[in-house]
Design an enzyme around this catalytic site. Structure first.
Site, PDB file in Angstrom:
ATOM      1  N   TYR A  68     -16.623  17.625 -14.581  1.00 35.09           N
ATOM      2  CA  TYR A  68     -17.011  16.234 -14.773  1.00 35.09           C
ATOM      3  C   TYR A  68     -18.107  15.882 -13.755  1.00 35.09           C
ATOM      4  CZ  TYR A  68     -16.492  11.155 -14.794  1.00 35.09           C
ATOM      5  OH  TYR A  68     -16.725   9.821 -14.863  1.00 35.09           O
ATOM      6  N   LYS A  89      -8.410   7.588 -19.214  1.00 34.85           N
ATOM      7  CA  LYS A  89      -8.700   8.183 -20.518  1.00 34.85           C
ATOM      8  C   LYS A  89      -7.434   8.202 -21.378  1.00 34.85           C
ATOM      9  CE  LYS A  89     -12.574   8.692 -18.309  1.00 34.85           C
ATOM     10  NZ  LYS A  89     -12.929   9.930 -17.614  1.00 34.85           N
ATOM     11  N   ARG A  91       0.849  -1.198   0.000  1.00 36.59           N
ATOM     12  CA  ARG A  91       0.000   0.000   0.000  1.00 36.59           C
ATOM     13  C   ARG A  91       0.883   1.246   0.000  1.00 36.59           C
ATOM     14  NH1 ARG A  91      -1.850   1.490   4.626  1.00 36.59           N
ATOM     15  NH2 ARG A  91      -2.604  -0.559   5.239  1.00 36.59           N
ATOM     16  N   ASP A 113      -7.774  19.716 -13.451  1.00 42.10           N
ATOM     17  CA  ASP A 113      -8.059  18.391 -14.012  1.00 42.10           C
ATOM     18  C   ASP A 113      -7.677  18.466 -15.492  1.00 42.10           C
ATOM     19  OD1 ASP A 113      -9.197  16.142 -15.198  1.00 42.10           O
ATOM     20  OD2 ASP A 113     -10.916  16.105 -13.848  1.00 42.10           O
TER      21      ASP A 113
HETATM   22  C1  PLP Z   1     -13.425  10.241 -16.311  1.00 45.44           C
HETATM   23  C2  PLP Z   1     -13.076  11.532 -15.691  1.00 45.44           C
HETATM   24  C3  PLP Z   1     -12.870  11.639 -14.308  1.00 45.44           C
HETATM   25  C4  PLP Z   1     -13.056  10.458 -13.372  1.00 45.44           C
HETATM   26  O1  PLP Z   1     -12.096   9.488 -13.576  1.00 45.44           O
HETATM   27  P1  PLP Z   1     -12.314   7.912 -13.292  1.00 45.44           P
HETATM   28  O2  PLP Z   1     -11.032   7.330 -13.734  1.00 45.44           O
HETATM   29  O3  PLP Z   1     -13.499   7.484 -14.104  1.00 45.44           O
HETATM   30  O4  PLP Z   1     -12.573   7.771 -11.832  1.00 45.44           O
HETATM   31  C5  PLP Z   1     -12.508  12.862 -13.803  1.00 45.44           C
HETATM   32  N1  PLP Z   1     -12.365  13.946 -14.596  1.00 45.44           N
HETATM   33  C6  PLP Z   1     -12.574  13.877 -15.927  1.00 45.44           C
HETATM   34  C7  PLP Z   1     -12.405  15.104 -16.751  1.00 45.44           C
HETATM   35  C8  PLP Z   1     -12.934  12.677 -16.518  1.00 45.44           C
HETATM   36  O5  PLP Z   1     -13.150  12.631 -17.838  1.00 45.44           O
END
Ligand code: PLP
Length: 384
Positions: free
Chosen positions: A98, A195, A46, A170
């Site tokens: 998001y 992504k 961890r 983000d």
């Molecule tokens: C998908 C996404 C998230 C969340 O991420 P996960 O890996 O699905 O938990 C956060 N911010 C943006 C812009 C996203 O496209």
């Protein structure tokens, strides 16, 4: 080093025990100790894992950060970052963040005493006006989803410095290949690695990057103490993905530019949203702070029925949530990714039932266009 040299090499030395060129998947939960407290830097997985460390160093190099801290999902990365705040603290976030980010903040973290307001971060003065004495953080997403609004990162970071706010970005949609917020003054960058970073739609993960020692220490502690860590195999997959991030982003961006122009000119679309189009309200800003415009396009077909036909008729584009993979995806935000936000909010954000979002993959451009064009030919005419 250049971006792709770092992408291929940063954080990854050939394995010292075997010479393996690729960092192994250290699938272990614990590490042997020679004596009490005498070990090789690894005690329990961890806390640390060599595959995870390599991946963290790799993405840190790409974002020009000194620290990378990986999590089991993008949401876990966002939550760990927000957990650096304390009860009573207030923060501001981009109005159309998001959906999952909004859900986490509004349904969980406000119960623990955090307060937040949503603000149009693409209007710097609106952000300034929303700052309160107890405001501690600004959480920015740019470009946003699905409206692809662009916030001015340099102007916002100056504002944050003035008011001593931690600025978090983000950067999931842009990726470090197209946009590096830390170089423009942000304190923390984070990603849903699910992504573009991974890029192959085969894992879920998140990562936080920063060069701020104090924040790095706090977030590293939360990673260890709360334990929302990624497994070594997912780290390995993500690191395999980052090696081609530059190549993939060039392709996503080049194809999306062409598709956006063609969609915009097509009679079936009411409007096409893409930061690379001269008609986009933040086109000039996008040119200044991004190296390209990315692979996401939204377009309005005027009705739910038109969107439904479009989504069902395409053959290469897969009808699915998510984005950023090598394969092209298509979705209708109103009832898919943005179903958790209220109708009133959707109306205010222009997320109409006819709005369609595509994530342009790396397939051949003319195949993608033919797929869209054939489907558009079947769509009932838009009523504007
Ligand atoms: C998908 C996404 C998230 C969340 O991420 P996960 O890996 O699905 O938990 C956060 N911010 C943006 C812009 C996203 O496209």
């Amino acid at each position: 080093m250049g971006f792709s040299t770092d992408a291929v090499h940063a954080g990854q030395q050939p394995d010292p025990s075997t010479g393996a060129v690729i960092t192994p998947i250290y699938q272990t939960s614990t590490y042997v100790q020679e004596s009490i407290g005498v070990h090789q830097g690894y005690e329990y997985a961890r806390g640390d894992n060599p595959t995870r460390s390599a991946y963290e160093k790799n993405v840190a190099a790409l974002e020009k950060a000194t620290h990378g801290i990986a999590f089991g999902s993008g949401m876990a990365a966002i939550d760990a970052t927000i957990c650096t705040l304390s009860a009573g603290d207030h923060f501001l976030m981009t109005e159309d963040v998001y959906g999952g980010t909004h859900r986490l903040f509004s349904r969980i973290r406000t119960r623990h005493g955090l307060k937040f307001d949503r603000v149009k971060t693409h209007e710097v003065e609106a952000v300034r006006a929303a700052i309160r004495p107890e405001t501690r953080m600004l959480f920015v997403e740019t470009p946003t989803n699905p409206n692809l609004l662009i916030s001015d990162l340099r102007a916002l970071s100056a504002l944050c410095r003035e008011h001593k706010l931690v600025m978090v970005v983000d950067n999931t949609f842009a990726t470090p290949y197209l946009q590096r917020p830390l170089e423009m003054g942000a304190d923390v960058v984070l990603h849903s690695a699910t992504k573009y970073l991974n890029g192959h739609s085969d894992m879920v993960g998140g990562i936080v990057l920063t060069s701020n020692e104090k924040l790095a220490e706090q977030i590293r502690f939360i990673q260890f103490a709360a334990g929302a860590i990624p497994g070594p195999f997912d780290c390995w997959l993500a690191m395999r993905g980052t090696k081609t991030l530059g190549l993939r982003m060039q392709c996503h961006d080049a194809s999306a530019r062409v598709l956006a122009e063609r969609l915009d000119a097509h009679p079936a679309t009411l409007r096409t949203i893409y930061p690379g189009l001269a008609s986009h309200p933040h086109h000039e800003l996008a040119k200044q702070q991004m190296r390209g415009f990315g692979g996401m396009i939204s377009f309005d077909l005027g009705s739910r029925e038109a969107a439904r036909v479009m989504l069902e008729e395409v053959k290469i584009f897969a009808l699915a949530e998510s984005l950023g993979g090598v394969e092209s995806l298509i979705s209708q935000p109103a009832e898919m990714t943005h179903a958790s936000i209220s109708q009133a909010d959707r109306d205010a954000l222009g997320i109409t039932p006819g709005l369609v979002r595509i994530s342009v993959g790396i397939e051949d451009l003319e195949d993608l266009w033919k797929d869209l064009e054939d489907a558009l030919a079947k769509v009932p005419a838009a009523v504007s």
